[in-house]
Design an enzyme around this catalytic site. Structure first.
Site, PDB file in Angstrom:
ATOM      1  CG  ASP A  40      -2.024   0.989   1.142  1.00 43.34           C
ATOM      2  OD1 ASP A  40      -2.364   1.416   0.018  1.00 43.34           O
ATOM      3  OD2 ASP A  40      -2.559   1.379   2.203  1.00 43.34           O
ATOM      4  CG  HIS A  74      -0.445   2.290  -9.110  1.00 48.60           C
ATOM      5  ND1 HIS A  74      -0.623   1.885  -7.807  1.00 48.60           N
ATOM      6  CD2 HIS A  74      -1.523   3.063  -9.393  1.00 48.60           C
ATOM      7  CE1 HIS A  74      -1.752   2.388  -7.331  1.00 48.60           C
ATOM      8  NE2 HIS A  74      -2.318   3.112  -8.272  1.00 48.60           N
ATOM      9  CG  LEU A 114       9.533 -17.232  -3.679  1.00 50.10           C
ATOM     10  CD1 LEU A 114       9.584 -17.258  -2.157  1.00 50.10           C
ATOM     11  CD2 LEU A 114       9.929 -15.851  -4.185  1.00 50.10           C
TER      12      LEU A 114
HETATM   13  C1  IPE Z   1      -5.343  -2.624  -0.058  1.00 52.93           C
HETATM   14  O1  IPE Z   1      -5.019  -1.281  -0.246  1.00 52.93           O
HETATM   15  C2  IPE Z   1      -5.326  -3.353  -1.376  1.00 52.93           C
HETATM   16  C3  IPE Z   1      -4.026  -3.486  -2.016  1.00 52.93           C
HETATM   17  C4  IPE Z   1      -2.866  -3.126  -1.520  1.00 52.93           C
HETATM   18  C5  IPE Z   1      -4.056  -4.095  -3.308  1.00 52.93           C
HETATM   19  P1  IPE Z   1      -6.140  -0.157  -0.399  1.00 52.93           P
HETATM   20  O2  IPE Z   1      -5.428   1.138  -0.495  1.00 52.93           O
HETATM   21  O3  IPE Z   1      -7.062  -0.512  -1.477  1.00 52.93           O
HETATM   22  O4  IPE Z   1      -6.925  -0.289   0.983  1.00 52.93           O
HETATM   23  P2  IPE Z   1      -7.698   0.811   1.842  1.00 52.93           P
HETATM   24  O5  IPE Z   1      -8.610   1.556   0.911  1.00 52.93           O
HETATM   25  O6  IPE Z   1      -6.664   1.696   2.445  1.00 52.93           O
HETATM   26  O7  IPE Z   1      -8.404  -0.007   2.872  1.00 52.93           O
HETATM   27  C1  IPE Z   2      -1.563   0.327  -3.280  1.00 55.79           C
HETATM   28  O1  IPE Z   2      -1.346   1.687  -3.327  1.00 55.79           O
HETATM   29  C2  IPE Z   2      -1.842  -0.277  -4.639  1.00 55.79           C
HETATM   30  C3  IPE Z   2      -3.256  -0.666  -4.836  1.00 55.79           C
HETATM   31  C4  IPE Z   2      -4.179  -0.629  -3.946  1.00 55.79           C
HETATM   32  C5  IPE Z   2      -3.622  -1.106  -6.158  1.00 55.79           C
HETATM   33  P1  IPE Z   2      -2.543   2.716  -3.303  1.00 55.79           P
HETATM   34  O2  IPE Z   2      -2.955   3.010  -4.692  1.00 55.79           O
HETATM   35  O3  IPE Z   2      -3.640   2.268  -2.413  1.00 55.79           O
HETATM   36  O4  IPE Z   2      -1.833   3.986  -2.687  1.00 55.79           O
HETATM   37  P2  IPE Z   2      -2.445   4.975  -1.609  1.00 55.79           P
HETATM   38  O5  IPE Z   2      -2.871   4.139  -0.447  1.00 55.79           O
HETATM   39  O6  IPE Z   2      -3.596   5.673  -2.262  1.00 55.79           O
HETATM   40  O7  IPE Z   2      -1.316   5.892  -1.256  1.00 55.79           O
HETATM   41 MG    MG Z   3      -4.045   2.492  -0.466  1.00 52.98          MG
END
Ligand code: IPE
Ligand code: IPE
Ligand code: MG
Length: 243
Positions: free
Chosen positions: A21, A38, A132
């Site tokens: 995240d 990303h 792995l």
């Molecule tokens: C969780 O992150 C999902 C992934 C890392 C793929 P999100 O950014 O979607 O989760 P919330 O919205 O903070 O719960």
């Molecule tokens: C995690 O990073 C990747 C996915 C959930 C796909 P985020 O896109 O949630 O990044 P933040 O949390 O908005 O910073």
């Molecule tokens: Mg996020």
């Protein structure tokens, strides 16, 4: 009830699961579009995969896209899907060479057909690898997985292949996407959020957790090594009294 789960004394986790995240925030803080975060996040995966075998980690599960992430703009969703294709195309030869078995968990049907085909092909291509086991969760939600597992179980019962009298935690696990994988020992989440966002709800019932303040694009093999060292200090009791 007999204690069937031995106290876990192995200093390193066999299975690490990561909620990757903070890509968006990483990019926004640098004045970049979210998709740049990303992209950097996907690039981070290779280093983490490479670091696992030397750290004693035999299973790595990465949360790449949740059942809730469809709520994002179509530009972001499409950009993520392009990155998943790019990752498979770019990494497949390296994964084979490194002995990595790649599998996917999640719903699949809502992904575009070409991506589904690529996913199946790389699963088949790497199926015999055993250095792995890498599992990537795409269109994955823990609640959805449990419901799909229940449907599979009922279908198996209706077909005469499963007797409800045999239902227990182990047999139910065989109906989940993670059939054959050990439960995660350690779940990591980057970005500073302290929640599990529908990740591996069944499997991580007794995992150790660590929440890191850094964003996923800043995660390195060294950070993973530190997390594993911290894990080695934990006392996993599974409800028993430490001996
Ligand atoms: C969780 O992150 C999902 C992934 C890392 C793929 P999100 O950014 O979607 O989760 P919330 O919205 O903070 O719960
Ligand atoms: C995690 O990073 C990747 C996915 C959930 C796909 P985020 O896109 O949630 O990044 P933040 O949390 O908005 O910073
Ligand atoms: Mg996020």
């Amino acid at each position: 009830m007999p204690n069937t789960r031995a106290l876990h004394k192995r200093p390193e986790p066999e299975h690490v699961a990561i909620i990757m995240d903070g890509n968006g925030r990483w990019a926004t803080r640098r004045g970049l579009p979210r998709l740049a975060g990303h992209k950097r996040g996907v690039e981070r995966v290779r280093e983490v995969v490479q670091a696992c075998p030397d750290l004693g980690v035999t299973h790595l599960t990465l949360y790449a896209f949740s059942t809730e992430n469809w709520k994002r703009s179509s530009a972001e969703v499409n950009g993520l899907m392009r990155l998943f294709r790019w990752y498979i195309r770019k990494e497949s030869a390296k994964l084979v060479e490194a002995g990595v078995r790649l599998r996917f968990i999640g719903m699949r049907e809502r992904l575009s057909k070409d991506l589904q085909v690529m996913m199946t092909q790389i699963e088949e291509l790497t199926a015999e690898n055993d250095k792995l086991s890498l599992t990537v969760a795409i269109d994955y939600g823990g609640r959805d997985e449990i419901l799909r597992g229940m449907k599979r179980m009922v279908e198996a019962r209706d077909a005469g292949d499963f007797d409800i009298a045999d239902l227990d935690e182990a047999s139910f696990g065989t109906f989940l996407d993670t059939d054959g994988l050990p439960d995660p020992d350690l779940v990591l989440r980057t970005s500073g959020e302290v929640r599990i966002s529908n990740y591996l709800l069944w499997q991580a019932a007794y995992a150790e957790y660590e929440f890191l303040d850094i964003c996923w694009p800043d995660f390195t093999g060294e950070v993973l090594a530190d997390c594993i060292a911290n894990y080695g200090q934990r006392d996993r009791r599974f409800g028993a009294v430490a001996g």
